[in-house]
Write an enzyme that holds these catalytic residues in place. Sequence first.
Site, PDB file in Angstrom:
ATOM      1  CB  ILE A 402      98.312  19.143  65.185  1.00 38.60           C
ATOM      2  CG1 ILE A 402      97.164  19.567  66.116  1.00 38.60           C
ATOM      3  CG2 ILE A 402      99.661  19.456  65.803  1.00 38.60           C
ATOM      4  CD1 ILE A 402      97.189  18.843  67.473  1.00 38.60           C
ATOM      5  N   GLY A 403      95.982  20.155  62.776  1.00 40.67           N
ATOM      6  CA  GLY A 403      94.799  19.678  62.061  1.00 40.67           C
ATOM      7  C   GLY A 403      93.795  20.793  61.873  1.00 40.67           C
ATOM      8  N   GLY A 405      89.615  21.694  62.386  1.00 36.02           N
ATOM      9  CA  GLY A 405      88.347  21.308  62.979  1.00 36.02           C
ATOM     10  C   GLY A 405      87.189  21.906  62.214  1.00 36.02           C
ATOM     11  CG  PHE A 407      83.282  25.525  64.981  1.00 36.57           C
ATOM     12  CD1 PHE A 407      82.161  26.159  64.487  1.00 36.57           C
ATOM     13  CD2 PHE A 407      83.110  24.356  65.719  1.00 36.57           C
ATOM     14  CE1 PHE A 407      80.885  25.667  64.726  1.00 36.57           C
ATOM     15  CE2 PHE A 407      81.839  23.860  65.971  1.00 36.57           C
ATOM     16  CZ  PHE A 407      80.725  24.516  65.461  1.00 36.57           C
ATOM     17  CD  GLU A 409      94.930  27.393  61.345  1.00 38.51           C
ATOM     18  OE1 GLU A 409      95.413  27.412  60.204  1.00 38.51           O
ATOM     19  OE2 GLU A 409      95.368  28.050  62.308  1.00 38.51           O
ATOM     20  CB  VAL A 410      93.066  21.179  65.845  1.00 35.37           C
ATOM     21  CG1 VAL A 410      93.434  20.504  67.153  1.00 35.37           C
ATOM     22  CG2 VAL A 410      91.563  21.105  65.602  1.00 35.37           C
ATOM     23  CE  LYS A 428      88.444  20.024  69.128  1.00 33.71           C
ATOM     24  NZ  LYS A 428      87.109  19.393  69.203  1.00 33.71           N
ATOM     25  CG  ASP A 521      80.364  11.371  65.459  1.00 36.29           C
ATOM     26  OD1 ASP A 521      80.362  10.376  64.707  1.00 36.29           O
ATOM     27  OD2 ASP A 521      80.961  12.415  65.185  1.00 36.29           O
TER      28      ASP A 521
END
Length: 758
Positions: A402-403, A405, A407, A409-410, A428, A521
């Site tokens: 789904i995305g 990150g 470090f 993939e997510v 993650k 952040d």
Amino acid sequence: TDDQSRMNICWKNLVSGSSLAVCRPGFFKASPQSPSCSKCPPHSYTHEEASTSCLCEEHYFRRESDPPTMACTRPPSAPRNAISNVNETSVFLEWIPPADTGGRKDVSYYIACKKCGSPSGLCEACGSHVRYLPQQIGLKNTSVMMVDLLAHTNYTFEIEAVNGVSDQSPAARQYVAVNVTTNQAAPSPISIVKKGKIAKNSISLSWQEPDRPNGIILEYEIKYFEKDQETSYTIIKSKKTKITVNGLKPASTYIFQIRARTAAGYGGFSRRFEFETSPVSVAASSDQSQIPIIAVSVTVGVILLAVVIGFLLSGSCCNHDCGWASSLRAVAYPSLIWSVRCGYSKAKQDPEEEKMHFHNGHIKLPGLRTYIDPHTYEDPNQAVHEFAKEIEASCITIERVIGAGEFGEVCSGRLKLPGKREFPVAIKTLKVGYTEKQRRDFLGEASIMGQFDHPNIIHLEGVVTKSKPVMIVTEYMENGSLDTFLKKNDGQFTVIQLVGMLRGIASGMKYLSDMGYVHRDLAARNILINSNLVCKVSDFGLSRVLEDDPEAAYTTRGGKIPIRWTAPEAIAFRKFTSASDVWSYGIVMWEVVSYGERPYWEMTNQDVIKAVEEGYRLPNPMDCPAALYQLMLDCWQKDRNSRPKFDEIVSMLDKLIRNPSSLKTLVNASSRVSNLLVEHSPLGSGAYRSVGEWLEAIKMGRYTEIFMENGYSSMDAVAQVTLEDLRRLGVTLVGHQKKIMSSLQEMKVQLVNGMVPL
């Protein structure tokens, strides 16, 4: 003749509709004294002559108190467009009145509450413990708040519109239903505390679990102090519902208060319970005269010994766990409170109790544990295994990516733990070929996240470190990041819903602030939102280096920080505090109300730094309530000590939610421009050579002809366009209005700060 005269009089009376006339069908006369027959009112009829009233048509009714001349009416249709906002164990409902009021003005609302998900699978009435603000029945306004609900519970709320004839209709109820799931919440106060055995130096207590524990009770906190000595009190922690409090004075009155703690935090203290110790018992000794002398001698000796040892140990034991030293102090001074150097003493009453002494507010009440920086551990593996649960890789099913990150993939997937149901999770993964430093930094976020337990903080399920790939497993948030979600649903939420989102974020940040954690952040891209519109703070990674973050373009300590969201003192002096998080929260507020607009638009980071330093602040978003924009400005105070604390922000937002009318006042359109901006400043023509070029640049070229036809043929003229002007020109889509107004605002800001040669 007399007969003829009487006939003429009767005829005249009949024609004039006098009391002697007989009303034909479709007409009625309520009383003989009425001067004439009246036509049956709407939705009623008569089929007979000489009727004194009209009957209501099918599905129409009349109250006894309604006059016969009033139309027959019917129950209203269901309310429309009901929305909910969940805040821990409170739910705010808002709706639009029914399209059909049934012909009556006495419309009110009734709220039916049902608790669902019982073992039988059926819904049951909520019960009397639920409170409705302002009320459950006879509600005149179109909003209500339910409080004191149970945590982690499914509820169905049925909002029914009723009027004066609803109780006469045999038809099924017309209502709109809203399904919600409450969040985690602190337990309710303990209501019953009983005293047990009482001695001269001790009192035994027992109590019942709170009526609404709202989760598993982790421990209880018992606060007590001698009557009229409230500034000196003692805290005892216990995992049981009974305790014996020792070290009390004989024949003295003590005040006790108890509260419970779950993973969501502490509940409120119980009311004050007052108990008295027994008097001093007289020793059955033949030589009682020697007792005082012996007691004084022993006491003096112990005190002298404790003072000497105290001086010897005060330097070292304040920073180390010298249990034997603190025990000695406790023996020497059982009724005094040690606050010099060390601040407090710990005395174990039993393995399940922890006792702390406080004096005049010198020691902070331990309502929350303190955040521990995992980077202080020599072995990072020790930190991650202390704060995060190890999960077997076989329990995880990865379904799709789904995305991406920092470090790896997510992914989304499923987690099936032994003895529990399978549920969705986010995963993650650490990319192949990682260095040991990358692995340490990757797991560092889990070590941070694992210390948090709050409904508005992303929940860590566990980690996979004993097999590859290394994984961090968290709860799954269906709607993804808040900024993307808002952009996809531009203009689709009510102000109350937006405020509810902001309240959740502020609540999570209050929790982090109380724990002593600074996020550094905070931005809408780092807020996740689930299907119930609950927002949760995530991405605890700025403790690591953000080399690849496109928003981070200003280097500090080898890392980068997100300029558009960062307080000026954090940029200039690296002063990251909860106050700098509050500044970032103000930017998040602006992002939410503007539905994901980019802060400061396309200004460069250096231009942002310069503008903010010179006093420029983001203008209020379109249709922004004045109260929200004022809170944003408060968060953007240059002096960090002047900014509100997160607990104050939560309190402010709660007040707005409880009083929705306070959100109806919008910022005056004429004040949309920053305080640095001179109103009616001409834009000139340096940036765009024509109105058409400008509209094409922002992909709004379809409106060029309309602008030109209505006299907006130069950029100077366009500079004066207001939102009302756009609506008059036929720009009705909210997204198009926002795009045009934001572009104009951006150009004005750049003009003021000398950033473009207009």
